[in-house]
Scaffold this active site. Sequence first.
Site, PDB file in Angstrom:
ATOM      1  CE  LYS A 188     -15.883 -25.009 -32.181  1.00  0.00           C
ATOM      2  NZ  LYS A 188     -16.930 -25.532 -31.303  1.00  0.00           N
ATOM      3  CB  CYS A 248      -2.976 -26.780 -36.545  1.00  0.00           C
ATOM      4  SG  CYS A 248      -3.872 -27.096 -38.076  1.00  0.00           S
ATOM      5  CE  LYS A 278      -3.103 -32.192 -29.622  1.00  0.00           C
ATOM      6  NZ  LYS A 278      -4.526 -32.396 -29.860  1.00  0.00           N
TER       7      LYS A 278
HETATM    8  C1  SIN Z   1      -7.868 -28.613 -38.131  1.00  0.00           C
HETATM    9  O1  SIN Z   1      -8.751 -27.865 -37.680  1.00  0.00           O
HETATM   10  O2  SIN Z   1      -7.609 -28.645 -39.342  1.00  0.00           O
HETATM   11  C2  SIN Z   1      -7.084 -29.503 -37.218  1.00  0.00           C
HETATM   12  C3  SIN Z   1      -6.588 -28.768 -36.031  1.00  0.00           C
HETATM   13  C4  SIN Z   1      -5.306 -29.354 -35.514  1.00  0.00           C
HETATM   14  O3  SIN Z   1      -4.781 -30.323 -36.053  1.00  0.00           O
HETATM   15  O4  SIN Z   1      -4.789 -28.796 -34.547  1.00  0.00           O
END
Ligand code: SIN
Length: 309
Positions: A46, A129, A164
């Site tokens: 993550k 994000c 990314k």
């Molecule tokens: C999130 O944690 O809200 C998603 C993370 C992402 O889309 O990079």
Amino acid sequence: MDRDIGIEIVGLRLRNPFILAAGILGITGHSLRRVAEAGAGAVVTKSFGLEPRTGYPNPTIVEVQGGLLNAMGLPNPGIEALREEVEEAKKAGVPVIASVYGCSEGDYAEAARRAEKAGADAVELNVSCPHVKEVGAQIGQDPDLVRSVTASAKKSVKLPVIVKLTPNITSIVEIAKKAADGGADAITAINTVKAISIDIDVQKPILAAGIGGLSGPAIKPIALRCIYEIHKEIDIPLIGCGGVTTWSDAVEFFLAGASAVQIGTAIMYKDLGIFSELQTGLRGYLEEKKVESIKQLVGLACRNNNKTV
Ligand code: SIN
């Protein structure tokens, strides 16, 4: 005899091209290890920032037609916790890629440096994000910031640096070029597509954050188009991400120009068995087409289509 579906990307040898995408089951070292043991070629953690982050209140995820809509708010225990996760995940013997985010060049460089110290095999810069203010796509939508964030992360580590990208932009090729100028070793395309779902009874957005990011089959054609466009313009290894659910989806990504693909939302539909299903299907396709390696497929659809529009 079974076809070899191993690949080499950013200097890492993967036993297959199916990588766990950031954020999906990459919640702890144990869950990363479980995914690797189920057959993933590599796993992405993550996203970690320098400081712990609670994330948004619930609801943070909702199923919509064609996929999932999420706005978690980048919850994570802070990069200090990464070492333990990497150590545990590495017991499964596959490369571990650390996803990191920040608010500035300095944050990304420091997070990449700490990821290297934690033992990660590569770092993936999350500049994409779609809904957390000041991080993610606010950086990923600014071509010059993408270049400078990538360059400073590159300067701070020996690890391969993957960037990314967000699809929530007019030209992903322009952003990809800047990442390449900054020295990116590879590009992952794409992160989620900015989207919303509304509850008609209470007459407000379902997600607490309002807007979120859409993943799953609905975004596959968008992700595929991004890979295709980038591959046509830039000579850099690409990792396809967005709606890969079957082995034939993965083949489409290879033909468009990806050397590997990330698997995320599909795990919710198919569980971890998806990794062996993808491998079997891909081997069968290579056998049927008499193709020796995935490398021969990469970008073939671009070369076969000489039309420019
Ligand atoms: C999130 O944690 O809200 C998603 C993370 C992402 O889309 O990079």
